[in-house]
Design an enzyme around this catalytic site. Structure first.
Site, PDB file in Angstrom:
ATOM      1  N   CYS A  91       1.985  -5.512   8.309  1.00 19.44           N
ATOM      2  CA  CYS A  91       1.620  -6.771   8.969  1.00 19.44           C
ATOM      3  C   CYS A  91       0.119  -6.813   9.218  1.00 19.44           C
ATOM      4  O   CYS A  91      -0.575  -7.745   8.812  1.00 19.44           O
ATOM      5  CB  CYS A  91       2.395  -6.903  10.280  1.00 19.44           C
ATOM      6  SG  CYS A  91       1.949  -8.389  11.233  1.00 19.44           S
TER       7      CYS A  91
ATOM      8  N   GLU B  21       7.322  -9.224   5.274  1.00 23.11           N
ATOM      9  CA  GLU B  21       6.140 -10.065   5.517  1.00 23.11           C
ATOM     10  C   GLU B  21       6.152 -11.283   4.586  1.00 23.11           C
ATOM     11  O   GLU B  21       5.910 -12.409   5.011  1.00 23.11           O
ATOM     12  CB  GLU B  21       4.856  -9.255   5.274  1.00 23.11           C
ATOM     13  CG  GLU B  21       4.326  -8.525   6.472  1.00 23.11           C
ATOM     14  CD  GLU B  21       3.877  -9.467   7.572  1.00 23.11           C
ATOM     15  OE1 GLU B  21       3.081 -10.398   7.302  1.00 23.11           O
ATOM     16  OE2 GLU B  21       4.324  -9.283   8.703  1.00 23.11           O
TER      17      GLU B  21
END
Length: 223
Positions: free
Chosen positions: A136, A208
């Site tokens: 992330c 993600e």
């Protein structure tokens, strides 16, 4: 000498490239992303951040030295008391109230992502915590830095702030610290363990991508 983080980067590079090319991000970069999609993203990212902050708390608990313990504690504090307040202020500029943020119901993808992170963190050592939370942070830095160099990307009065946040030196320094920690934690580990860490990193990278896709589709529960 090759670093373990180089191996991680190579393993997720194709996935990150897909994220960079996703319409949510390319339209954000070009300044023509539908504000409704971005507002949806802000709400889901808010509830995601609550669980992401827990990763820092677990990291502090599992750290084996005081400096790392303190750093994770600082990250937890700054996320809860600085970043989330900035998130609330930023969302208000899009017309999303603090009450709306607080009442946001996590989407299926948000639930899947945060559950994966917290399951990994609760069950594994610190190396697994870092391998799961790093995509992330690292991919956001990649996107922010890349987009900050695109002519016209900073022209949008509101999206420019998102790009500037993730291309900032402060965010870059935080990312570099986590990358360095990953390399230190990986030193001397057997291949079987390194492969497991790599798998954590790759799965989180895929999640993600799914988060961007979820935001673009404004995913809702089917029932």
């Amino acid at each position: 000498m090759s670093r373990f983080s180089d191996r991680l980067y190579r393993s997720a590079e194709a996935i990150w490239a897909k994220s960079h090319a996703h319409p949510f991000l390319t339209e954000l970069r070009d300044g023509n992303l539908d504000p409704e999609r971005f507002m949806y993203y802000l709400k889901q990212d808010y509830v995601y951040l609550i669980d992401y902050a827990k990763m820092f708390a677990i990291g502090s608990m599992k750290a084996r030295d005081l400096d790392t313990m303190v750093k994770f504690a600082e990250l937890l504090h700054s996320t809860l008391n600085v970043e989330m307040e900035l998130h609330r202020q930023y969302a208000e500029r899009f017309g999303v109230t603090r009450e709306e943020l607080a009442q946001t119901r996590p989407s299926p993808t948000t639930v899947a992502y945060t559950k994966y992170l917290l399951d990994t963190a609760s069950q594994g050592p610190l190396s697994e915590v870092v391998a799961a939370l790093l995509p992330c942070m690292w991919s956001y830095r990649e996107i922010g830095v890349a987009y900050s160099k695109v002519p016209g990307a900073l022209d949008h009065p509101l999206y420019r702030e998102w790009i500037l946040m993730y291309s900032s030196e402060e965010f870059g320094a935080l990312t570099d610290w986590c990358i360095g920690l990953m390399d230190r934690l990986a030193e001397g580990l057997p291949e079987q363990v390194l492969a497991a860490l790599e798998e954590r990193f790759v799965v989180a990278s895929k999640l993600e991508y799914m988060f961007w896709d979820m935001a673009y589709r404004q995913e809702e529960w089917p029932v």
